[in-house]
Design a protein around this motif. Structure first.
Motif, PDB file in Angstrom:
ATOM      1  N   VAL A 133       0.840  -1.198   0.000  1.00  0.00           N
ATOM      2  CA  VAL A 133       0.000   0.000   0.000  1.00  0.00           C
ATOM      3  C   VAL A 133       0.877   1.251   0.000  1.00  0.00           C
ATOM      4  CG1 VAL A 133      -1.709   1.317   1.322  1.00  0.00           C
ATOM      5  CG2 VAL A 133      -1.972  -1.163   1.048  1.00  0.00           C
ATOM      6  N   ALA A 134       1.975   1.232   0.737  1.00  0.00           N
ATOM      7  CA  ALA A 134       2.891   2.385   0.744  1.00  0.00           C
ATOM      8  C   ALA A 134       3.464   2.613  -0.651  1.00  0.00           C
ATOM      9  CB  ALA A 134       4.006   2.167   1.752  1.00  0.00           C
ATOM     10  N   ALA A 135       3.758   1.546  -1.371  1.00  0.00           N
ATOM     11  CA  ALA A 135       4.263   1.679  -2.743  1.00  0.00           C
ATOM     12  C   ALA A 135       3.234   2.360  -3.626  1.00  0.00           C
ATOM     13  CB  ALA A 135       4.631   0.308  -3.311  1.00  0.00           C
ATOM     14  N   SER A 136       1.982   1.996  -3.467  1.00  0.00           N
ATOM     15  CA  SER A 136       0.910   2.616  -4.247  1.00  0.00           C
ATOM     16  C   SER A 136       0.760   4.096  -3.902  1.00  0.00           C
ATOM     17  CB  SER A 136      -0.400   1.867  -3.986  1.00  0.00           C
ATOM     18  OG  SER A 136      -1.468   2.489  -4.646  1.00  0.00           O
ATOM     19  N   LEU A 137       0.812   4.417  -2.612  1.00  0.00           N
ATOM     20  CA  LEU A 137       0.723   5.820  -2.194  1.00  0.00           C
ATOM     21  C   LEU A 137       1.932   6.623  -2.671  1.00  0.00           C
ATOM     22  CD1 LEU A 137      -0.678   5.438   1.437  1.00  0.00           C
ATOM     23  CD2 LEU A 137      -1.923   6.144  -0.616  1.00  0.00           C
ATOM     24  N   ALA A 138       3.090   5.984  -2.723  1.00  0.00           N
ATOM     25  CA  ALA A 138       4.290   6.656  -3.233  1.00  0.00           C
ATOM     26  C   ALA A 138       4.151   6.923  -4.728  1.00  0.00           C
ATOM     27  CB  ALA A 138       5.532   5.823  -2.942  1.00  0.00           C
ATOM     28  N   ASP A 139       3.587   5.976  -5.458  1.00  0.00           N
ATOM     29  CA  ASP A 139       3.365   6.164  -6.897  1.00  0.00           C
ATOM     30  C   ASP A 139       2.447   7.351  -7.174  1.00  0.00           C
ATOM     31  OD1 ASP A 139       5.014   4.027  -7.456  1.00  0.00           O
ATOM     32  OD2 ASP A 139       3.370   2.609  -7.825  1.00  0.00           O
ATOM     33  N   SER A 140       1.494   7.595  -6.273  1.00  0.00           N
ATOM     34  CA  SER A 140       0.563   8.713  -6.454  1.00  0.00           C
ATOM     35  C   SER A 140       1.089  10.019  -5.866  1.00  0.00           C
ATOM     36  CB  SER A 140      -0.799   8.375  -5.842  1.00  0.00           C
ATOM     37  OG  SER A 140      -0.704   8.339  -4.430  1.00  0.00           O
ATOM     38  N   GLY A 141       2.254   9.970  -5.215  1.00  0.00           N
ATOM     39  CA  GLY A 141       2.856  11.176  -4.651  1.00  0.00           C
ATOM     40  C   GLY A 141       2.353  11.563  -3.270  1.00  0.00           C
ATOM     41  N   GLU A 142       1.502  10.718  -2.673  1.00  0.00           N
ATOM     42  CA  GLU A 142       0.989  11.032  -1.339  1.00  0.00           C
ATOM     43  C   GLU A 142       2.051  10.839  -0.265  1.00  0.00           C
ATOM     44  OE1 GLU A 142      -3.263  10.205  -0.393  1.00  0.00           O
ATOM     45  OE2 GLU A 142      -3.058   8.846  -2.109  1.00  0.00           O
ATOM     46  N   VAL A 143       2.955   9.900  -0.480  1.00  0.00           N
ATOM     47  CA  VAL A 143       4.055   9.671   0.457  1.00  0.00           C
ATOM     48  C   VAL A 143       5.354   9.528  -0.317  1.00  0.00           C
ATOM     49  CG1 VAL A 143       2.586   8.539   2.198  1.00  0.00           C
ATOM     50  CG2 VAL A 143       3.819   7.146   0.524  1.00  0.00           C
ATOM     51  N   ARG A 162      11.657   4.171   5.612  1.00  0.00           N
ATOM     52  CA  ARG A 162      10.848   5.138   6.332  1.00  0.00           C
ATOM     53  C   ARG A 162       9.850   5.737   5.330  1.00  0.00           C
ATOM     54  NH1 ARG A 162      11.095   4.981  11.717  1.00  0.00           N
ATOM     55  NH2 ARG A 162      10.557   7.176  11.808  1.00  0.00           N
ATOM     56  N   ILE A 163       8.747   6.227   5.833  1.00  0.00           N
ATOM     57  CA  ILE A 163       7.720   6.832   4.999  1.00  0.00           C
ATOM     58  C   ILE A 163       7.472   8.241   5.518  1.00  0.00           C
ATOM     59  CG2 ILE A 163       5.333   6.672   4.183  1.00  0.00           C
ATOM     60  CD1 ILE A 163       5.453   3.652   4.924  1.00  0.00           C
ATOM     61  N   ARG A 164       7.484   9.217   4.612  1.00  0.00           N
ATOM     62  CA  ARG A 164       7.169  10.585   5.021  1.00  0.00           C
ATOM     63  C   ARG A 164       6.114  11.154   4.081  1.00  0.00           C
ATOM     64  NH1 ARG A 164       9.848  14.223   1.734  1.00  0.00           N
ATOM     65  NH2 ARG A 164      11.662  13.403   0.671  1.00  0.00           N
ATOM     66  N   ARG A 165       5.556  12.238   4.499  1.00  0.00           N
ATOM     67  CA  ARG A 165       4.484  12.904   3.754  1.00  0.00           C
ATOM     68  C   ARG A 165       5.009  13.329   2.378  1.00  0.00           C
ATOM     69  NH1 ARG A 165       0.661  17.513   6.365  1.00  0.00           N
ATOM     70  NH2 ARG A 165      -0.622  17.865   4.534  1.00  0.00           N
ATOM     71  N   GLY A 166       4.204  13.077   1.354  1.00  0.00           N
ATOM     72  CA  GLY A 166       4.573  13.440  -0.005  1.00  0.00           C
ATOM     73  C   GLY A 166       3.931  14.741  -0.447  1.00  0.00           C
ATOM     74  N   PRO A 167       4.308  15.237  -1.608  1.00  0.00           N
ATOM     75  CA  PRO A 167       3.793  16.519  -2.094  1.00  0.00           C
ATOM     76  C   PRO A 167       2.294  16.503  -2.408  1.00  0.00           C
ATOM     77  CG  PRO A 167       5.159  15.477  -3.767  1.00  0.00           C
ATOM     78  CD  PRO A 167       5.289  14.652  -2.529  1.00  0.00           C
ATOM     79  N   ALA A 168       1.725  15.362  -2.726  1.00  0.00           N
ATOM     80  CA  ALA A 168       0.308  15.284  -3.069  1.00  0.00           C
ATOM     81  C   ALA A 168      -0.601  15.090  -1.868  1.00  0.00           C
ATOM     82  CB  ALA A 168       0.076  14.144  -4.073  1.00  0.00           C
ATOM     83  N   LEU A 169      -0.033  15.063  -0.672  1.00  0.00           N
ATOM     84  CA  LEU A 169      -0.856  14.849   0.532  1.00  0.00           C
ATOM     85  C   LEU A 169      -1.085  16.179   1.209  1.00  0.00           C
ATOM     86  CD1 LEU A 169      -2.341  12.746   2.241  1.00  0.00           C
ATOM     87  CD2 LEU A 169      -0.247  12.374   3.487  1.00  0.00           C
TER      88      LEU A 169
END
Length: 169
Positions: A133-143, A162-169
């Motif tokens: 799921v993190a990979a999918s959110l990273a693909d969309s720029g959310e993380v 590690r996961i941090r907030r992305g530009p699309a979130l």
């Protein structure tokens, strides 16, 4: 409340006998998933309260923040006491990732924090789902997924990330 269908708890409003709902002003509301570790539960509650304040201020993404926090807490979406479908589990994982990365906007989260929040005692078995799921959110720029401070594709990363907030979130 003195209703026979509820019982008071020492640290909160009365609950139904099965513990799955709280009673507030005569209405039943889904209780928070009790398997969430206390420190993570408190972070999610803090994010929920911040999001509710943002709703009052009419911030643009406030209602989505409330929804993510409540879903992460198990108060929305598939009931935490039932076996959820893969899509329902993914929705809760995604909401938890978004809520925790918003709460820790100045830092990052560990995927295991998400797994602990949604997986209870069997959190280790949830790690592949969290990474997917993190990979999918990273693909969309959310993380953004990082390893040793560098942005990586989670599918290519070996070892801890590690996961941090992305530009699309």
């Amino acid at each position: 409340m003195s209703s026979p269908e509820s019982r008071a708890t020492a640290d909160g409003p009365p609950r139904t006998p099965d513990g799955r709902h709280i009673i507030v002003d005569g209405r039943r509301w889904r209780a928070t998933d009790p398997s969430i570790p206390e420190t993570l539960r408190q972070e999610l509650v803090d994010e929920l309260m911040s999001a509710r304040r943002a709703v009052k201020s009419a911030e643009s993404d406030a209602r989505r923040r409330v929804h993510d926090a409540k879903t992460a807490l198990g108060e929305r979406g598939a009931p935490w006491w039932e076996e959820s479908s893969a899509d329902e589990a993914d929705a809760r994982i995604a909401a938890t990732i978004r809520a925790l990365t918003r709460k820790r906007s100045e830092s990052s989260i560990c995927p295991s924090d998400v797994a602990r929040a949604v997986g209870g005692e069997s959190w280790r078995a949830r790690m592949p789902d969290v990474r997917r799921v993190a990979a999918s959110l990273a693909d969309s720029g959310e993380v953004v997924v990082t390893q040793k401070g560098e942005t990586v594709r989670i599918d290519d990363a070996k070892g801890p990330v590690r996961i941090r907030r992305g530009p699309a979130l």
